[in-house]
Motif scaffolding. Structure first.
Motif, PDB file in Angstrom:
ATOM      1  N   UNK A   1      11.730 -10.602  -1.667  1.00 26.37           N
ATOM      2  CA  UNK A   1      10.983 -11.842  -1.924  1.00 26.37           C
ATOM      3  C   UNK A   1      11.110 -12.276  -3.380  1.00 26.37           C
TER       4      UNK A   1
ATOM      5  N   UNK B   1       0.692  -2.414   1.743  1.00 22.81           N
ATOM      6  CA  UNK B   1       1.299  -1.366   2.579  1.00 22.81           C
ATOM      7  C   UNK B   1       1.811  -0.237   1.692  1.00 22.81           C
ATOM      8  N   UNK B   2       2.527  -0.621   0.613  1.00 26.04           N
ATOM      9  CA  UNK B   2       3.109   0.374  -0.283  1.00 26.04           C
ATOM     10  C   UNK B   2       2.045   1.267  -0.906  1.00 26.04           C
TER      11      UNK B   2
ATOM     12  N   UNK C   1       0.922   9.627   1.297  1.00 28.18           N
ATOM     13  CA  UNK C   1       1.993  10.609   1.133  1.00 28.18           C
ATOM     14  C   UNK C   1       1.727  11.569  -0.023  1.00 28.18           C
TER      15      UNK C   1
ATOM     16  N   UNK D   1      -0.544 -10.198  10.106  1.00 25.12           N
ATOM     17  CA  UNK D   1       0.078 -10.159   8.782  1.00 25.12           C
ATOM     18  C   UNK D   1       1.552  -9.787   8.895  1.00 25.12           C
ATOM     19  N   UNK D   2       1.859  -8.820   9.777  1.00 27.90           N
ATOM     20  CA  UNK D   2       3.258  -8.427   9.992  1.00 27.90           C
ATOM     21  C   UNK D   2       4.084  -9.605  10.473  1.00 27.90           C
TER      22      UNK D   2
ATOM     23  N   UNK E   1      10.092   0.597   2.624  1.00 25.70           N
ATOM     24  CA  UNK E   1      10.082  -0.678   3.332  1.00 25.70           C
ATOM     25  C   UNK E   1       9.318  -1.736   2.528  1.00 25.70           C
ATOM     26  N   UNK E   2       8.116  -1.353   2.034  1.00 25.83           N
ATOM     27  CA  UNK E   2       7.311  -2.281   1.240  1.00 25.83           C
ATOM     28  C   UNK E   2       8.075  -2.713  -0.009  1.00 25.83           C
TER      29      UNK E   2
ATOM     30  N   UNK F   1       4.733 -11.946   7.769  1.00 28.17           N
ATOM     31  CA  UNK F   1       5.753 -11.364   6.902  1.00 28.17           C
ATOM     32  C   UNK F   1       7.136 -11.561   7.521  1.00 28.17           C
TER      33      UNK F   1
ATOM     34  N   UNK G   1       7.712   3.889   4.913  1.00 29.02           N
ATOM     35  CA  UNK G   1       6.959   2.638   4.769  1.00 29.02           C
ATOM     36  C   UNK G   1       6.868   2.203   3.307  1.00 29.02           C
ATOM     37  N   UNK G   2       6.886   3.173   2.394  1.00 21.45           N
ATOM     38  CA  UNK G   2       6.885   2.823   0.971  1.00 21.45           C
ATOM     39  C   UNK G   2       8.173   2.122   0.588  1.00 21.45           C
TER      40      UNK G   2
ATOM     41  N   UNK H   1       2.636 -12.949   0.531  1.00 20.12           N
ATOM     42  CA  UNK H   1       3.310 -11.982   1.402  1.00 20.12           C
ATOM     43  C   UNK H   1       3.700 -10.736   0.596  1.00 20.12           C
ATOM     44  N   UNK H   2       4.175 -10.962  -0.646  1.00 19.78           N
ATOM     45  CA  UNK H   2       4.561  -9.819  -1.476  1.00 19.78           C
ATOM     46  C   UNK H   2       3.354  -8.918  -1.734  1.00 19.78           C
TER      47      UNK H   2
ATOM     48  N   UNK I   1       8.796  10.799   5.485  1.00 22.15           N
ATOM     49  CA  UNK I   1       7.481  10.177   5.493  1.00 22.15           C
ATOM     50  C   UNK I   1       7.328   9.009   4.527  1.00 22.15           C
ATOM     51  N   UNK I   2       8.336   8.817   3.683  1.00 18.22           N
ATOM     52  CA  UNK I   2       8.202   7.779   2.667  1.00 18.22           C
ATOM     53  C   UNK I   2       8.717   6.418   3.140  1.00 18.22           C
TER      54      UNK I   2
ATOM     55  N   UNK J   1       0.912  -8.517   0.329  1.00 13.19           N
ATOM     56  CA  UNK J   1       0.701  -7.769   1.576  1.00 13.19           C
ATOM     57  C   UNK J   1       1.592  -6.533   1.608  1.00 13.19           C
ATOM     58  N   UNK J   2       2.871  -6.738   1.223  1.00 14.56           N
ATOM     59  CA  UNK J   2       3.794  -5.609   1.185  1.00 14.56           C
ATOM     60  C   UNK J   2       3.303  -4.573   0.178  1.00 14.56           C
ATOM     61  N   UNK J   3       2.772  -5.049  -0.938  1.00 10.11           N
ATOM     62  CA  UNK J   3       2.235  -4.140  -1.948  1.00 10.11           C
ATOM     63  C   UNK J   3       1.088  -3.319  -1.364  1.00 10.11           C
TER      64      UNK J   3
ATOM     65  N   UNK K   1       7.408 -14.023  -9.326  1.00  6.71           N
ATOM     66  CA  UNK K   1       7.258 -14.761  -8.077  1.00  6.71           C
ATOM     67  C   UNK K   1       6.449 -16.035  -8.207  1.00  6.71           C
TER      68      UNK K   1
ATOM     69  N   UNK L   1      10.789  -5.195   0.877  1.00  8.03           N
ATOM     70  CA  UNK L   1      10.273  -6.541   1.140  1.00  8.03           C
ATOM     71  C   UNK L   1       9.939  -7.249  -0.170  1.00  8.03           C
ATOM     72  N   UNK L   2       9.283  -6.524  -1.100  1.00  9.01           N
ATOM     73  CA  UNK L   2       8.906  -7.138  -2.372  1.00  9.01           C
ATOM     74  C   UNK L   2      10.152  -7.561  -3.146  1.00  9.01           C
TER      75      UNK L   2
ATOM     76  N   UNK M   1       0.512   3.665   1.716  1.00  6.89           N
ATOM     77  CA  UNK M   1       1.429   4.732   2.095  1.00  6.89           C
ATOM     78  C   UNK M   1       1.619   5.729   0.956  1.00  6.89           C
TER      79      UNK M   1
END
Lengths: 332, 291
Positions: A294, B104-105, B112, A243-244, A286-287, A247, A283-284, B97-98, A280-281, B100-102, B87, A290-291, B108
Motif C-alpha cells: 500500500x 493484524x501485525x 508469537x 475488514x478483510x 502478511x501484514x 482489504x 500473518x506478521x 487499510x494499512x 507461525x510468523x 488494519x494490516x498494522x 501514505x 500488505x503495508x 500476531x
C-alpha cells in the motif's frame, strides 16, 4: 489496441483453463483454499461495486456473507435444495443492503463506515444470540453440498467446480452491469456526486442500488460458503471478515474490475503459501507485505499495472510524436 | 438505587479509559486525517512492553517508564514516520487499510513473541474498598476514574491554555494559514502522534489490570473508542471525552438492565441513532462538503 485486446483475451482463457485443469491434482486442503478464494472473490466483487464504483465505504460485507451462509445453512438442513436458498439469501441481502444504504444518503465517508460497522456488530450478535434460529455459538453442522444437474458435489473437486462456475456466472453478470448505463451512473456517483446529480442522475436511487447489489453479491458468496465449510457458526462473520474483504478490494485495486480477484488471492492464498516457509510468523509477514504494497501503490496491485501501462502508452505516443516531428523537419 | 451508583462509577471508570483512547483518535484525525484502526492494538501493546521489561528483571516503576518511552518511540514516532508519512498524500482509505494490516501485525507479533495466553498485570492502584456516601466502592474503579480524568484535564489544559496547545489547534484547523502565521505545523503534527502514544500507554496501564493482558484485547477496546469518538463528535476533543464517558456508562447500564447478550448492541444503536440525527456527533462541528 486490437492486439492488446487479443492478448488479454488469450490471457483470460489461459487463466480459466489453468483454474479448471491444474487443481485436478490438488489435495483436499488445496481445493478447499481455492474454493475459498472463489467464494471470497464473489463477496469482494460485491464490495468493489459499492466501494470502487459507487464510492461508498462499507464495513458490513462480512455480515452479508454471514446472512447468506445462515440462509443456506438453515434451509438446506431443513431439506430445501441450495438453489432454493439462493434467492432467499439474495432478496434478504438486497433488502437489508437497501435499508443500510439510507444512512449513506445522509452521511458520507467515515461516518458511513461506522454505520455499517455498527450493523456488522448487530448482525454478529443476532447470529450468536438467536439460538432458536441459528443454534447460537454451537453453530449449524452437517450442511449438505448440493446436487448440480443430478451430480452430487460432496467431494472437494466437484464442489470446487461449483464455486468456480458460480464465480464465472457472477463475473459475467457484474461485467455486464458495469458496462450498462447503471454501471456508468455508479462511476459518475463515485467521481463527483454533486455533478452526477446535476447531470440528472437520481443519486439517491443509485446509491441505494449500489449498496443493495453489492450486498446481494455478499449473500451469494455466503450461500456457497455454508456448503463449502459444511459448518456455520457466528465467529467467521465477525467484523474482521468485513475488514478483510475491504482489504481485499483495496489491495487488489478498488474500482478495477479484476481487483477483487487479485485481492482475494492475496488475502486467502498468500498467508497459506507463506505458512509453508515462515511457520507461525506468516500473518506478521502478511501484514508487512500488505503495508509495503500500500505504501508503494495505494491503488493496489492493479494500480501498479495501470501506472505501468499508462507510462508505456505515453512513451509510445511521445516517441511517435518525435518521429512525426523529425519527418516534418527533414521534409524538403 | 444503590446498585445504580456502583454501576455508574464502574461505567465512568471504563468510560474514562475509552475517553483517553478516543481523544488520541480524534487528535490524529484532526491533525493528519489518520483513521487509526490499530488504536485498540496500540492500547494492548504497551502493557506487553511493560511485562517484557519486568520479565528481564526491571522493577514495576521502571517497567512503566520503559513502556511509556517505548510506546512514544514505536507508536508515536515510528508510526508517523514509517506508516503515516509515506501514505498520507494518498488519501484516507489506503492509510486506514494499512492501519488494519498494522493491527493484524501487532496482534500476531505479541502472540508469537510473548504468549497467546492472557497474562495477569499488576495494578498501580492498591486493591481494597473505600466508602463513599455510605456505599463501599472498589478503590480500583475510583483510582482509574481519577487518574484518567487527571490526564484528560491536563491534556485539555495544554490544548486550551498553553501556546503550544494553541499552535496545535491552529495546525489542526487550518494548516495553510497556520504555516503562514509561523506555526511549525510538522512539529505540531508529530506532537499529536506523541500525545496519542502517551495516552494509549496510560490507558494500557489503567485497563490491563482489570481485563488482563491478551494479544486480542485491543479489538473490543478499539471499537469502543471509535464509537465514543463518533458519538461525541469526530473532530472535537471534548466530544471524545463526553462520548467515552457516555459509552462507558451506557455499556454498563445495558449489561445490567437490558441483557448481557445484547449489551454490545446498545452502544451500536446509540451510534446509529446519533449518526442519523446528528451526524457531526453530540459536540462536533459539521464538516462542509466541497463540490
Amino acid at each position: 489496441m486490437t492486439r492488446s485486446r487479443i492478448l488479454s483475451l488469450a490471457l483470460g482463457i489461459a487463466v480459466v483453463i489453468a483454474l479448471i485443469v491444474i487443481p485436478q491434482g490438488f489435495n483436499r486442503y488445496g481445493l478447499f483454499i481455492l474454493s475459498q478464494w472463489a467464494v471470497m472473490s464473489i463477496a469482494a466483487m460485491g464490495l468493489n461495486l459499492t466501494l470502487g464504483y459507487a464510492g461508498q465505504v462499507s464495513l458490513a460485507q462480512g455480515a452479508f456473507v454471514g446472512i447468506g451462509a445462515y440462509a443456506a445453512a438453515i434451509m438446506t438442513t431443513q431439506g430445501y435444495p441450495l438453489i432454493g436458498a439462493l434467492p432467499v439469501a439474495i432478496i434478504l441481502c438486497f433488502a437489508v443492503g437497501w435499508i443500510l444504504g439510507y444512512p449513506a444518503l445522509r452521511v458520507q465517508h467515515h461516518y458511513l463506515a461506522f454505520v455499517t460497522l455498527a450493523f456488522s456488530t448487530l448482525a454478529f450478535l443476532v447470529f450468536r444470540n438467536e439460538d432458536w434460529l441459528t443454534k447460537g455459538i454451537y453453530g449449524i453442522s452437517n450442511i449438505p453440498r448440493p446436487h448440480v444437474f443430478g451430480f452430487a458435489t460432496n467431494r472437494p473437486l466437484p464442489f470446487y467446480y461449483v464455486c468456480l462456475g458460480s464465480l464465472g456466472i457472477v463475473t459475467f453478470m457484474v461485467w455486464w452491469l458495469i458496462r450498462s448505463p447503471w454501471g456508468r451512473a455508479f462511476v459518475a456517483l463515485r467521481e463527483n456526486p454533486v455533478r452526477a446529480l446535476s447531470l440528472g442522475i437520481d443519486t439517491r436511487r443509485y446509491t441505494l442500488m449500489a449498496f443493495a447489489i453489492g450486498s446481494a453479491l455478499g449473500g451469494i458468496a455466503g450461500t456457497l460458503y455454508a456448503p463449502l465449510t459444511q459448518y456455520v457458526d457466528p465467529v467467521p462473520f465477525n467484523l474482521s471478515l468485513s475488514l478483510d474483504l475491504l482489504m481485499m478490494v483495496i489491495v487488489g485495486g478498488s474500482g478495477f474490475f479484476f481487483g477483487p480477484f487479485l485481492g482475494a488471492m492475496i488475502a486467502v492464498l498468500l498467508p497459506e503459501w507463506m505458512r509453508d516457509f515462515t511457520g507461525g510468523y506468516y500473518l506478521m509477514f502478511y501484514a508487512a507485505a500488505v503495508i509495503l504494497l500500500l505504501i508503494y501503490s495505494p491503488s493496489g496491485i492493479l494500480g501498479i499495472l495501470d501506472r505501468f501501462l499508462t507510462e508505456r502508452r505515453t512513451k509510445t505516443a511521445s516517441a511517435m510524436r518525435a518521429v512525426a516531428k523529425a519527418k516534418l523537419e527533414t521534409a524538403p | 438505587m444503590s446498585n445504580l451508583l456502583d454501576l455508574l462509577i464502574a461505567g465512568l471508570a471504563t468510560g474514562a479509559i475509552y475517553a483517553l483512547v478516543a481523544v488520541g483518535f480524534t487528535l490524529l484525525w484532526q491533525t493528519s486525517q489518520t483513521i487509526n484502526f490499530a488504536q485498540g492494538e496500540f492500547v494492548m501493546l504497551p502493557a506487553f512492553l511493560m511485562l517484557a521489561a519486568m520479565h528481564v528483571g526491571a522493577p514495576f516503576w521502571l517497567a512503566i517508564l520503559l513502556g511509556i518511552l517505548l510506546s512514544l518511540i514505536l507508536l508515536g514516532l515510528g508510526f508517523k514516520l514509517l506508516l503515516v508519512d509515506p501514505m498520507l498524500r494518498h488519501g484516507v482509505l489506503p492509510l486506514a487499510i494499512a492501519t488494519m494490516a498494522l493491527a493484524i501485525g501487532l496482534k500476531e507479533a505479541v502472540k508469537q513473541f510473548f504468549s497467546a495466553e492472557a497474562s495477569p498485570f499488576p495494578s498501580i492502584i492498591p486493591a481494597g474498598d473505600i466508602s463513599i456516601l455510605g456505599r463501599t466502592v472498589s478503590l480500583q474503579s475510583i483510582g482509574v476514574l481519577v487518574l484518567a480524568i487527571a490526564v484528560v484535564v491536563a491534556l485539555t489544559t495544554l490544548l486550551n491554555r498553553s501556546s503550544i496547545g494553541h499552535q496545535m489547534q491552529a495546525a489542526a484547523q487550518n494548516p495553510t494559514v497556520a504555516r503562514i502565521i509561523g506555526v511549525p505545523v510538522e512539529r505540531m503534527i508529530l506532537l499529536t502522534f506523541l500525545i496519542n502514544a502517551f495516552l494509549v500507554a496510560i490507558a494500557s496501564l489503567l485497563i490491563t489490570p482489570i481485563y488482563l493482558a491478551k494479544f486480542s484485547s485491543g479489538e473490543v477496546l478499539g471499537q469502543a473508542a471509535f464509537i465514543a469518538a463518533i458519538v461525541g463528535g469526530f473532530n472535537q476533543v471534548r466530544g471524545a471525552i463526553a462520548g467515552g464517558l457516555l459509552i462507558g456508562v451506557v455499556d454498563n447500564l445495558a449489561a445490567a438492565y437490558v441483557s448481557t447478550q445484547y449489551r454490545a448492541a446498545v452502544p451500536m444503536i446509540l451510534l446509529i441513532a446519533i449518526i442519523l440525527f446528528r451526524p457531526q456527533g453530540l459536540m462536533g462541528r459539521a464538516e462542509e462538503r466541497t463540490v
